[in-house]
Scaffold this motif. Structure first.
Motif, mmCIF file in Angstrom:
data_model
loop_
_atom_site.group_PDB
_atom_site.id
_atom_site.type_symbol
_atom_site.label_atom_id
_atom_site.label_comp_id
_atom_site.label_asym_id
_atom_site.label_seq_id
_atom_site.Cartn_x
_atom_site.Cartn_y
_atom_site.Cartn_z
ATOM 1 N N ALA A 1 69.853 53.524 -10.347
ATOM 2 C CA ALA A 1 69.726 53.305 -8.901
ATOM 3 C C ALA A 1 69.124 51.934 -8.616
ATOM 4 O O ALA A 1 69.579 51.219 -7.713
ATOM 5 C CB ALA A 1 68.864 54.410 -8.284
ATOM 6 N N HIS B 1 69.080 60.329 -6.345
ATOM 7 C CA HIS B 1 69.121 58.972 -6.903
ATOM 8 C C HIS B 1 70.495 58.316 -6.824
ATOM 9 O O HIS B 1 70.582 57.089 -6.772
ATOM 10 C CB HIS B 1 68.712 59.004 -8.386
ATOM 11 C CG HIS B 1 67.279 59.390 -8.600
ATOM 12 N ND1 HIS B 1 66.238 58.545 -8.312
ATOM 13 C CD2 HIS B 1 66.716 60.532 -9.069
ATOM 14 C CE1 HIS B 1 65.090 59.145 -8.601
ATOM 15 N NE2 HIS B 1 65.355 60.348 -9.061
ATOM 16 N N ALA B 2 71.577 59.111 -6.886
ATOM 17 C CA ALA B 2 72.922 58.520 -7.017
ATOM 18 C C ALA B 2 73.733 58.728 -5.747
ATOM 19 O O ALA B 2 73.451 59.620 -4.949
ATOM 20 C CB ALA B 2 73.642 59.145 -8.213
#
Ligand code: PEP
Ligand code: MN
Length: 348
Positions: A152, A178-179
């Motif tokens: 990230a 996070h993604a």
């Protein structure tokens, strides 16, 4: 599933009345606003369901069953292509989208160098595995959450949204935090608990075809995610297992037009896992564009010989850049533009 087709120009109130009437009798209804007007898929209904009260509502043109075995992913429900938006990057539109990065996130420098190379070449999405499905339990399994954070951060520095694999339903929340795109790997294409979990997520999903999965099975796997409430699904053909042993798998390019004839979802190809050998990846990437795929996902590494996974199929950075130049020229001829390369330099 039954499909309620609204008359052209039906009002929001009329569409709302159909949705409410379905809800009142315990049926789940999903609207789609297409170019031809609104369509409502009554997911939990079949031919034997009494929908006469719906058929009688103002603005309703027709109530009919869906003939195909897949419903929400099918062209009957939605005729026009779906464009999935991944943190501002449209997948399934005119642009040919390149997702690239290492098989696994290994350390900060490795993912940073990859991210810079992806951005400079006009790649749009940064890939990197943090939870790795390895054939052997003794192989490198990925850095886990630390890997998610490195991915990230590198993506942020270079203005690239990120994609990474999620292998377990209880990790969907962590990975989604996070993604930008949740990847379901080939081995998990029919892991229905996982498909249901990402169906509840509010992030786009990339669903990879399994080694032994038919197109119909792939579309039905995608159906789980859409039926669960998430319509942001991208399909990925990554090579299937055949009698041929000269490559790791066999890229089924035919799957692209076949899927597009049946489904409105975007389709990309993964030439890396298909070939398993880096020298064949650029040729398959060109085939992906020529056959009408919406993009590709490729593996690259600053030092493929030292990669902790899939080094043999990972492109060197200079070959990746050369492949991108070729794709850009091909895209000009085929009307599939690539994003402009970003000038060197770290972004805010
Ligand atoms: C990957 O993308 O690194 C991966 C494991 O892919 P697949 O699930 O297609 O094998
Ligand atoms: Mn890999």
């Amino acid at each position: 599933m039954m499909i309620v087709t609204m008359r052209p120009g039906a009002s929001v109130a009329e569409i709302g009345a159909v949705l409410r009437t379905c809800q009142d009798v315990g049926l789940r209804a999903v609207p789609n606003h297409g170019e031809q007007g609104a369509i409502i898929g009554v997911v939990t209904a079949d031919r034997s369901t009494d929908l006469s009260s719906v058929a009688a509502l103002p603005g309703v043109a027709q109530v009919a069953p869906v003939s195909a075995s897949f419903k929400l992913v099918g062209r009957e429900f939605r005729a026009e292509p779906t464009v999935v938006e991944a943190a501002g990057v449209p997948i399934g539109g005119p642009e040919f989208v390149v997702m690239a990065g290492p098989c696994s996130v290994e350390d900060e420098e490795q993912i940073e160098v990859c991210a810079g190379a992806v951005a400079r070449a006009g790649g749009r999405i940064l890939r990197g595995g943090a939870y790795k499905p390895r054939t052997s339990p003794y192989s490198f399994q990925g850095l886990g959450e630390a890997g998610l954070m490195l991915l990230a951060a590198a993506g942020r520095r270079h203005g690239l949204p990120t994609i990474t694999e999620v292998m377990h339903p209880h990790l969907v929340g962590t990975v989604a935090a996070h993604a930008d795109i949740l990847q379901i790997g080939a081995r998990n294409v029919q892991n229905y608990a996982l498909l249901e979990a990402v169906g509840k997520a509010r992030k786009p999903v990339l669903l990879k075809r399994g080694l032994m999965t038919t197109v119909e099975e792939l579309l039905l796997a995608a159906e789980y995610i859409l039926a669960g409430g998430n319509r942001q699904v991208i399909l990925c053909e990554r090579g299937i297992r055949t009698f041929e042993t000269s490559t790791r798998n066999t890229l089924d390019v035919t799957a692209v037009p076949v899927i597009k004839s049946k489904s409105h979802l975007p389709v990309i190809l993964d030439p890396s896992h298909a070939a398993g050998l880096r020298e064949f990846v650029p040729a398959l990437a060109r085939a992906a564009m020529a056959v009408g795929a919406d993009g590709i996902m490729v593996e690259m590494h600053p030092e493929p010989e030292k990669a902790m996974s899939d080094g043999r199929q990972s492109l060197h950075l200079d070959t990746f850049a050369a492949m991108m130049d070729e794709l850009r020229r091909l895209g000009e001829a085929l009307g599939r533009p690539l994003a402009s390369p970003q000038p060197p330099g770290v972004r805010a």
